[in-house]
Structures are given as C-alpha cells and as structure tokens.
Write a protein that holds these residues in place. Sequence first.
Motif, PDB file in Angstrom:
ATOM      1  N   ASN A   1    -106.831  37.531  26.134  1.00 22.70           N
ATOM      2  CA  ASN A   1    -105.602  38.320  26.025  1.00 22.70           C
ATOM      3  C   ASN A   1    -104.969  38.173  24.652  1.00 22.70           C
ATOM      4  OD1 ASN A   1    -105.837  39.243  28.637  1.00 22.70           O
ATOM      5  ND2 ASN A   1    -104.411  37.753  29.490  1.00 22.70           N
ATOM      6  N   LEU A   2    -105.017  36.980  24.104  1.00 22.91           N
ATOM      7  CA  LEU A   2    -104.460  36.753  22.768  1.00 22.91           C
ATOM      8  C   LEU A   2    -105.249  37.533  21.718  1.00 22.91           C
ATOM      9  CD1 LEU A   2    -102.305  35.094  21.259  1.00 22.91           C
ATOM     10  CD2 LEU A   2    -104.030  33.326  20.959  1.00 22.91           C
ATOM     11  N   LEU A   3    -106.587  37.523  21.822  1.00 20.23           N
ATOM     12  CA  LEU A   3    -107.421  38.236  20.858  1.00 20.23           C
ATOM     13  C   LEU A   3    -107.282  39.750  20.977  1.00 20.23           C
ATOM     14  CD1 LEU A   3    -110.689  36.093  20.976  1.00 20.23           C
ATOM     15  CD2 LEU A   3    -108.944  36.146  19.178  1.00 20.23           C
TER      16      LEU A   3
ATOM     17  N   PRO B   1    -101.428  33.001  32.167  1.00 15.79           N
ATOM     18  CA  PRO B   1    -102.696  32.289  31.930  1.00 15.79           C
ATOM     19  C   PRO B   1    -102.491  30.914  31.289  1.00 15.79           C
ATOM     20  CG  PRO B   1    -102.910  34.565  31.259  1.00 15.79           C
ATOM     21  CD  PRO B   1    -101.465  34.334  31.562  1.00 15.79           C
ATOM     22  N   LEU B   2    -101.518  30.803  30.409  1.00 11.36           N
ATOM     23  CA  LEU B   2    -101.259  29.518  29.758  1.00 11.36           C
ATOM     24  C   LEU B   2    -100.717  28.492  30.755  1.00 11.36           C
ATOM     25  CD1 LEU B   2    -101.269  27.894  27.163  1.00 11.36           C
ATOM     26  CD2 LEU B   2     -98.973  28.760  26.691  1.00 11.36           C
ATOM     27  N   VAL B   3     -99.760  28.904  31.573  1.00 16.17           N
ATOM     28  CA  VAL B   3     -99.203  27.999  32.583  1.00 16.17           C
ATOM     29  C   VAL B   3    -100.279  27.594  33.588  1.00 16.17           C
ATOM     30  CG1 VAL B   3     -97.573  27.865  34.509  1.00 16.17           C
ATOM     31  CG2 VAL B   3     -96.831  28.802  32.325  1.00 16.17           C
TER      32      VAL B   3
ATOM     33  N   SER C   1    -111.433  28.919  33.183  1.00 16.45           N
ATOM     34  CA  SER C   1    -111.355  30.382  33.319  1.00 16.45           C
ATOM     35  C   SER C   1    -109.989  30.909  32.898  1.00 16.45           C
ATOM     36  CB  SER C   1    -111.689  30.815  34.745  1.00 16.45           C
ATOM     37  OG  SER C   1    -110.703  30.392  35.654  1.00 16.45           O
ATOM     38  N   TRP C   2    -108.911  30.194  33.254  1.00 20.69           N
ATOM     39  CA  TRP C   2    -107.589  30.634  32.819  1.00 20.69           C
ATOM     40  C   TRP C   2    -107.436  30.491  31.309  1.00 20.69           C
ATOM     41  CZ3 TRP C   2    -104.449  33.735  35.143  1.00 20.69           C
ATOM     42  CH2 TRP C   2    -104.440  33.809  36.535  1.00 20.69           C
ATOM     43  N   ALA C   3    -108.020  29.449  30.718  1.00 17.97           N
ATOM     44  CA  ALA C   3    -107.950  29.284  29.261  1.00 17.97           C
ATOM     45  C   ALA C   3    -108.691  30.416  28.558  1.00 17.97           C
ATOM     46  CB  ALA C   3    -108.537  27.933  28.859  1.00 17.97           C
ATOM     47  N   VAL C   4    -109.861  30.778  29.081  1.00 18.05           N
ATOM     48  CA  VAL C   4    -110.626  31.898  28.503  1.00 18.05           C
ATOM     49  C   VAL C   4    -109.832  33.192  28.644  1.00 18.05           C
ATOM     50  CG1 VAL C   4    -112.706  33.300  28.793  1.00 18.05           C
ATOM     51  CG2 VAL C   4    -112.874  30.807  28.773  1.00 18.05           C
ATOM     52  N   SER C   5    -109.212  33.393  29.795  1.00 21.38           N
ATOM     53  CA  SER C   5    -108.397  34.582  30.001  1.00 21.38           C
ATOM     54  C   SER C   5    -107.253  34.641  28.994  1.00 21.38           C
ATOM     55  CB  SER C   5    -107.837  34.584  31.432  1.00 21.38           C
ATOM     56  OG  SER C   5    -106.917  35.627  31.608  1.00 21.38           O
TER      57      SER C   5
ATOM     58  N   GLY D   1     -96.210  38.132  24.415  1.00 20.52           N
ATOM     59  CA  GLY D   1     -95.017  38.035  25.237  1.00 20.52           C
ATOM     60  C   GLY D   1     -95.300  37.612  26.661  1.00 20.52           C
ATOM     61  N   ARG D   2     -94.804  38.417  27.584  1.00 21.25           N
ATOM     62  CA  ARG D   2     -94.884  38.077  29.003  1.00 21.25           C
ATOM     63  C   ARG D   2     -96.310  38.068  29.543  1.00 21.25           C
ATOM     64  NH1 ARG D   2     -89.790  41.222  31.706  1.00 21.25           N
ATOM     65  NH2 ARG D   2     -88.210  40.217  30.431  1.00 21.25           N
ATOM     66  N   ASP D   3     -97.198  38.818  28.934  1.00 26.34           N
ATOM     67  CA  ASP D   3     -98.573  38.872  29.437  1.00 26.34           C
ATOM     68  C   ASP D   3     -99.339  37.571  29.212  1.00 26.34           C
ATOM     69  OD1 ASP D   3     -98.160  41.473  30.212  1.00 26.34           O
ATOM     70  OD2 ASP D   3     -98.945  42.309  28.339  1.00 26.34           O
ATOM     71  N   LEU D   4     -98.877  36.733  28.302  1.00 26.10           N
ATOM     72  CA  LEU D   4     -99.611  35.518  27.968  1.00 26.10           C
ATOM     73  C   LEU D   4     -99.097  34.259  28.668  1.00 26.10           C
ATOM     74  CD1 LEU D   4    -100.348  35.878  24.174  1.00 26.10           C
ATOM     75  CD2 LEU D   4    -101.901  36.133  26.079  1.00 26.10           C
ATOM     76  N   TRP D   5     -97.925  34.311  29.273  1.00 26.74           N
ATOM     77  CA  TRP D   5     -97.370  33.082  29.826  1.00 26.74           C
ATOM     78  C   TRP D   5     -98.113  32.608  31.062  1.00 26.74           C
ATOM     79  CZ3 TRP D   5     -95.292  32.289  34.645  1.00 26.74           C
ATOM     80  CH2 TRP D   5     -95.021  33.423  35.402  1.00 26.74           C
TER      81      TRP D   5
END
Length: 94
Positions: free
Chosen positions: A46-48, A59-61, A38-42, A53-57
């Motif tokens: 968000n990337l698409l 979900p990735l972590v 679910s975090w990977a999909v999120s 920047g800060r919004d993507l760190w």
Amino acid sequence: MDGTRFRQDERSTQESRARGTMRIWQWARWAALVLAVSWAVSWVVNLLQGEGGRDLWWPLVSTVIWTGVAVNGFVTYRRIRTTTLPALTGRPSA
C-alpha cells in the motif's frame, strides 16, 4: 498418604495443562508469524502504491499486534519446554 497422592495428581494436572499449552502454541505461533508478515507485506504494498493516511494505519497496527502475539508464542513455548515441564516432570529439557 493422601497428601502425597494429591500432590502427584496436582503435578499431573499441571503437566497436562503445560503440554496442552505447548500444543496450542506449537502451531499458533507460526500462524501469528504468518499473519504478521502478511500484514507487513500489505502495508509495504500500500505504501509503494502511493496510498497514505487512513489506508495505512490498519495494516501497520495489525503487523504490530500479530508480531506481539508471535513473539509471545515463541517465548511461552520455549519457557514451558525448558523451564516448566522439566520442573514438573523431573526430567531434563529436550
């Protein structure tokens, strides 16, 4: 005689602890896997959507953390099922 009984009690305690750990990881590993996905999909959504920047760190972590927990759960469950319990009980692994 007491030493033999003590070893059997210790073995029984270790077996019940191993079975309890297996019961926990039996469902927790799947929960961790669902959270990782679910975090990977999120993160991908968000990337698409063009966020950066800060919004993507986060979900990735979170994906990395939950993937690690899921992998640990699957490895721990398999190790207990195939190594620890058969060694304690003297029965072949199921």
